[in-house]
Design a protein around this motif. Structure first.
Motif: not given
Length: 614
Positions: A263-267, A348-354
């Motif tokens: 959900k975080a990456i979708e947003l 980098y932001l996607e990796l931070a979310f994961i």
């Protein structure tokens, strides 16, 4: 071109109109009134805080017909001429485009000529840090001893780039970022004069986005009024500034806290599709979690930040712990550093979310969640303490009543007198001690069996700093050293502690929680821990677990005695309690029924003082 930007229309015309720089305007007004005008000034501070505006006001004030005066009259020919720019004795130079030696030499050659219209020639050099080294050297002598009719005002956003030889020849004034409150107040004046229709939340968002620069705030208001002439809303401001809306930030934060990386990456994708920059999204998230920390830990919050009044935000701030918030901020700040230099910032932001939502056993986020769950369980156990307090007080009163009844039945006067004495003593004790103190006193009985001060003395008197460093260097990997589920749980708890002293085969580990110490010092748990340490360091290591506050008191006493004795073996006082218990004392209970988990936890923590009501 007939239209004039708002920030130019509402540039302050005297010192009283300047926002947020009272410490500077007061000093300059006093200098003007008392005729103590210096020959050179250095104005330094963030952009849009009034440096050039104050320089122009000062130039008007020293040349006003009514001088000496604390403010220019703005009515005389001199003030009007300087304001309109027709008086050539006020020279404004942009050092960014005139930074060579030749330009400064031209100034040096012209300063000797008297002003043509007013009393003082005033040179306002903006962005002075852009001058070359040769240009600064050419300016030095003139700046130190200019003619009496010349005043220099140097303005800069980067004072650290200006040579110290220039600094020492000027009176320096440091401009500060303008507070959100002052920016909002100034914007409201402009809104009223311009008859603009704008929401309060939108006005606050403009002030926050400006980051202390009033000029930036006025420019953004100008832009917003062009974007939405009828009414300026919060969404309008977010659209033109590139900021992320509060609702979207709350949705992102909830997804991260709940471990929902999908959900975080979708947003995130939705925001990028709307045209938001990855750098701006990340910075807004950092500010959002910073606001959560403020809401959780401060009493006096910024009343201009509308986010603190949002019900969803308030609920989210109660859901998340300080440890998890700080962990998320740490990950996002590291991502910001990577994004700054990357051509693919989204990755980098996607990796931070994961990383934030990682739910694997050895991940930092999982360990923090487990610690939070453990602390919540311990808080439930703490509630049992109140029941224990009430129970013990009631039992004591029943005991006295039973003895009194027995004395009356047997009519033994001596026994009755003893009972009266005992009753009076007990009542006096109740007056002196609260039930909590009675409970803590009984908890402290006989803890030396578990928390031996001799064990601590043997470590502190034979401390090995080199071995302590070796242990600390490998400590963060303990959670990977286990052979079964029981050891895994103990290993994760061990890793949250800190090695504070070592005597090679014995160590002291401190923890912030008293309950964790009691848990680890239980015989079965301690055996697991010793086995884990033995495998991890390839040698047998015994340990004692102590709360941070208890160890601090012990070290204070040790240092004091060491100073007094000037060496030698130090004997310490017994370990004080503060909730520590003899965790291995057998519970003499003849109960065979199965106890709820919360009761067994209470028994593990508090021992035989716990009475379970039927």
């Amino acid at each position: 071109m007939s239209y004039k930007a708002l920030y130019r229309i509402y540039r302050p015309q005297d010192f009283n109109e300047v926002a947020g720089q009272k410490h500077i305007t007061t000093t300059l007004k006093n200098a003007l009134v008392n005729d103590k005008v210096a020959h050179a000034y250095l104005f330094s501070g963030p952009r849009g805080t009034g440096k050039t505006s104050i320089a122009k006001i000062f130039a008007k004030a020293v040349n006003c017909v009514k001088a000496p005066t604390e403010n220019p009259c703005n009515e005389c020919e001199n003030c009007k001429g300087i304001q309109s720019g027709v008086i050539s004795d006020i020279i404004e130079i942009d050092a960014a485009s005139n930074n060579g030696v030749d330009e400064i030499r031209e100034i040096r050659d012209k300063v000797k000529y008297l002003p043509g219209y007013v009393k003082y020639k005033v040179y306002i050099i903006d962005e002075v840090h852009m001058l070359s080294t040769g240009a600064f050297n050419a300016l030095l002598k003139t700046l130190e001893e200019p003619p009496q009719h010349v005043i220099f005002i140097l303005c800069t956003t980067e004072p650290q780039k200006i040579p110290l030889t220039i600094h020492s020849r000027c009176q320096r004034f440091d401009f500060k970022s303008i507070t959100t409150k002052d920016i909002i107040s100034k914007l409201k004046e402009i809104v009223e004069l311009e008859k603009l229709n704008i929401e309060e939340e939108a006005l606050a968002q403009i002030a926050i986005h400006a980051e202390g620069g009033l000029r930036d705030a006025i420019s953004l208001l100008d832009q917003a009024s062009s974007y939405s002439p009828e009414k300026i809303t919060l969404d309008d401001v977010n659209q033109i500034s590139g900021a992320v809306s509060a609702q979207m930030l709350i949705g992102l934060a909830e997804a991260l806290v709940q471990g929902n990386s999908t959900k975080a990456i979708e947003l995130l994708d939705a925001l990028i599709t709307e045209g938001k920059e990855v750098k701006k999204i990340n910075m807004n998230l950092i500010e959002f979690f910073r606001d959560i920390l403020m809401a959780r830990n401060l009493r006096n919050l910024d009343e201009n930040n509308y986010l603190y009044k949002d019900e969803q935000f308030i609920q989210l701030s109660k859901m998340i712990s300080n440890k998890m918030t700080l962990y998320i901020l740490d990950v996002l700040i590291n991502a910001a550093n990577e994004i700054k230099w990357s051509n693919s910032p989204k990755i980098y932001l996607e990796l931070a979310f994961i990383k934030i939502t990682d739910n694997e056993v050895s991940s930092s986020s999982r360990i923090i969640s487990m610690i939070d769950d453990l602390e919540n369980r311990l808080s439930e156990v703490e509630k049992i303490k109140e029941d224990v307090d009430n129970y013990k007080e009631k039992e004591s009163e029943n005991r006295i009543l039973e003895i009194v009844n027995k004395a009356e039945e047997t009519e033994e006067k001596d026994l009755l007198e003893d009972i009266n004495i005992e009753e009076q003593q007990y009542e006096d004790e109740l007056d002196e001690e609260t039930p909590q103190e009675v409970f803590e006193k009984q908890l402290c009985d006989d803890i030396d069996e578990t928390y031996s001060i001799e064990f601590v003395e043997s470590i502190l008197n034979n401390g090995d700093r080199q071995d302590k460093s070796i242990l600390i260097n490998k400590w963060n990997n303990i959670s990977k050293t286990y052979s079964n589920d029981e050891e895994k749980y103990i290993a994760q708890i061990l890793e949250t502690g800190t090695v504070v002293a070592s005597a090679v085969n014995k160590i002291i580990i401190t923890f912030p929680s008293v309950s964790i110490c009691n848990k680890l010092m239980n015989d079965s748990n301690k055996k697991f821990a010793i086995n884990i340490l033995a495998r991890h360091y390839n040698r047998k290591i015994d340990f004692i677990a102590l709360p941070d506050s208890v160890f601090t008191d012990i070290t204070d006493e040790f240092k004091a005695l060491w100073t007094q004795n000037k060496g030698g073996y130090i004997n310490l006082s017994k370990i004080r309690c503060e909730g520590l218990v003899n965790v291995n004392k057998e519970v003499i209970e003849n109960e065979t029924e199965t106890k709820p988990k919360i009761v067994t936890d209470a028994l593990d923590l508090f021992g035989d003082i716990v009475k379970v009501k039927k």
